[in-house]
Design a protein around this motif. Structure first.
Motif, PDB file in Angstrom:
ATOM      1  N   LEU A  81       0.831  -1.212   0.000  1.00  0.00           N
ATOM      2  CA  LEU A  81       0.000   0.000   0.000  1.00  0.00           C
ATOM      3  C   LEU A  81       0.863   1.258   0.000  1.00  0.00           C
ATOM      4  O   LEU A  81       0.544   2.247  -0.667  1.00  0.00           O
ATOM      5  N   PHE A  82       1.950   1.239   0.739  1.00  0.00           N
ATOM      6  CA  PHE A  82       2.857   2.394   0.757  1.00  0.00           C
ATOM      7  C   PHE A  82       3.460   2.618  -0.626  1.00  0.00           C
ATOM      8  O   PHE A  82       3.512   3.747  -1.121  1.00  0.00           O
TER       9      PHE A  82
ATOM     10  N   HIS B 109      -8.060   4.370  -5.529  1.00  0.00           N
ATOM     11  CA  HIS B 109      -6.989   4.335  -6.519  1.00  0.00           C
ATOM     12  C   HIS B 109      -5.741   3.672  -5.948  1.00  0.00           C
ATOM     13  O   HIS B 109      -5.073   2.886  -6.636  1.00  0.00           O
ATOM     14  N   VAL B 110      -5.425   3.974  -4.690  1.00  0.00           N
ATOM     15  CA  VAL B 110      -4.245   3.380  -4.064  1.00  0.00           C
ATOM     16  C   VAL B 110      -4.415   1.864  -3.947  1.00  0.00           C
ATOM     17  O   VAL B 110      -3.491   1.095  -4.248  1.00  0.00           O
TER      18      VAL B 110
ATOM     19  N   ASN C  65      -7.493   8.837  -4.626  1.00  0.00           N
ATOM     20  CA  ASN C  65      -8.007   8.546  -3.288  1.00  0.00           C
ATOM     21  C   ASN C  65      -7.657   7.115  -2.898  1.00  0.00           C
ATOM     22  O   ASN C  65      -6.873   6.442  -3.594  1.00  0.00           O
ATOM     23  N   LEU C  66      -8.218   6.635  -1.804  1.00  0.00           N
ATOM     24  CA  LEU C  66      -7.879   5.312  -1.289  1.00  0.00           C
ATOM     25  C   LEU C  66      -8.215   4.207  -2.284  1.00  0.00           C
ATOM     26  O   LEU C  66      -7.487   3.217  -2.402  1.00  0.00           O
TER      27      LEU C  66
ATOM     28  N   LEU D 120       1.575   6.558  -6.982  1.00  0.00           N
ATOM     29  CA  LEU D 120       0.570   7.496  -7.487  1.00  0.00           C
ATOM     30  C   LEU D 120       0.959   8.943  -7.204  1.00  0.00           C
ATOM     31  O   LEU D 120       0.691   9.838  -8.006  1.00  0.00           O
ATOM     32  N   PHE D 121       1.605   9.167  -6.062  1.00  0.00           N
ATOM     33  CA  PHE D 121       2.084  10.516  -5.761  1.00  0.00           C
ATOM     34  C   PHE D 121       3.125  10.961  -6.790  1.00  0.00           C
ATOM     35  O   PHE D 121       3.088  12.099  -7.278  1.00  0.00           O
TER      36      PHE D 121
ATOM     37  N   GLY E 200       2.206   1.641  -3.487  1.00  0.00           N
ATOM     38  CA  GLY E 200       1.142   2.088  -4.381  1.00  0.00           C
ATOM     39  C   GLY E 200       0.826   3.560  -4.207  1.00  0.00           C
ATOM     40  O   GLY E 200       0.692   4.305  -5.188  1.00  0.00           O
ATOM     41  N   GLY E 201       0.715   4.020  -2.960  1.00  0.00           N
ATOM     42  CA  GLY E 201       0.436   5.429  -2.715  1.00  0.00           C
ATOM     43  C   GLY E 201       1.566   6.325  -3.165  1.00  0.00           C
ATOM     44  O   GLY E 201       1.346   7.388  -3.763  1.00  0.00           O
TER      45      GLY E 201
ATOM     46  N   SER F 143      -2.126  -0.746  -5.921  1.00  0.00           N
ATOM     47  CA  SER F 143      -1.355  -1.697  -5.123  1.00  0.00           C
ATOM     48  C   SER F 143      -1.659  -3.129  -5.544  1.00  0.00           C
ATOM     49  O   SER F 143      -0.764  -3.968  -5.635  1.00  0.00           O
TER      50      SER F 143
END
Length: 152
Positions: free
Chosen positions: A48-49, A97-98, A94-95, A55-56, A51-52, A102
């Motif tokens: 998850l980290f 998308h993350v 948003n979540l 996207l960032f 993936g976020g 992921s």
């Protein structure tokens, strides 16, 4: 009635089985290994980290390509904006998308790549060649010893 529980009698009747029920004969199915639960949780948080953060970074690329290059209005900017049509030229995620990103990156990382097979085959070929070369050296040494023993 035969010493079998009701569930086993029902299962035997549904399957048409006439066998005697033996509790020790049935294997226990274990869906989740409790010892590996912590590994799964840690892997999930790492994924998850990643993936976020991915996207960032995509958002930063979009900001550089669209927001800063909008002043120039070049052909590359127009194509980039048409490929990624965000409302008001603002990149948002948003979540959901993350989670989806992921999941995609996790599945892609678990996919088997054909290059792995190629590397393994090359390694096996070189190992076979080395073994064949070593066997030839051993045979040559034995022949020399046999010649020396015969006095040639």
């Amino acid at each position: 009635r035969g010493g079998r529980p009701a569930r086993a009698r029902r299962a035997a009747r549904l399957c048409g089985a006439q066998q005697r029920w033996a509790p020790a004969a049935l294997p226990r199915m274990q869906i989740v290994k409790p010892g590996r639960l912590l590994d799964g949780v840690v892997f999930t948080f790492i994924l998850l980290f990643i993936g976020g953060f991915g996207l960032f970074l995509c958002g930063q690329l979009y900001h550089i390509a669209v927001a800063q290059e909008a002043k120039k209005a070049s052909l590359a900017w127009t194509i980039f904006h048409k490929v990624f049509p965000f409302p008001e030229k603002k990149y948002e995620f948003n979540l959901t998308h993350v989670l989806l990103f992921s999941l995609l990156s996790g599945m892609m990382s678990m996919m088997h790549h054909p290059a792995q097979d190629t590397i393994e085959q090359e390694h096996l070929k070189s190992a076979k060649k080395a073994a064949k070369k070593e066997a030839a050296k051993q045979l040559e040494k034995k022949e020399k010893k046999a010649k020396a023993a015969r006095g040639e």
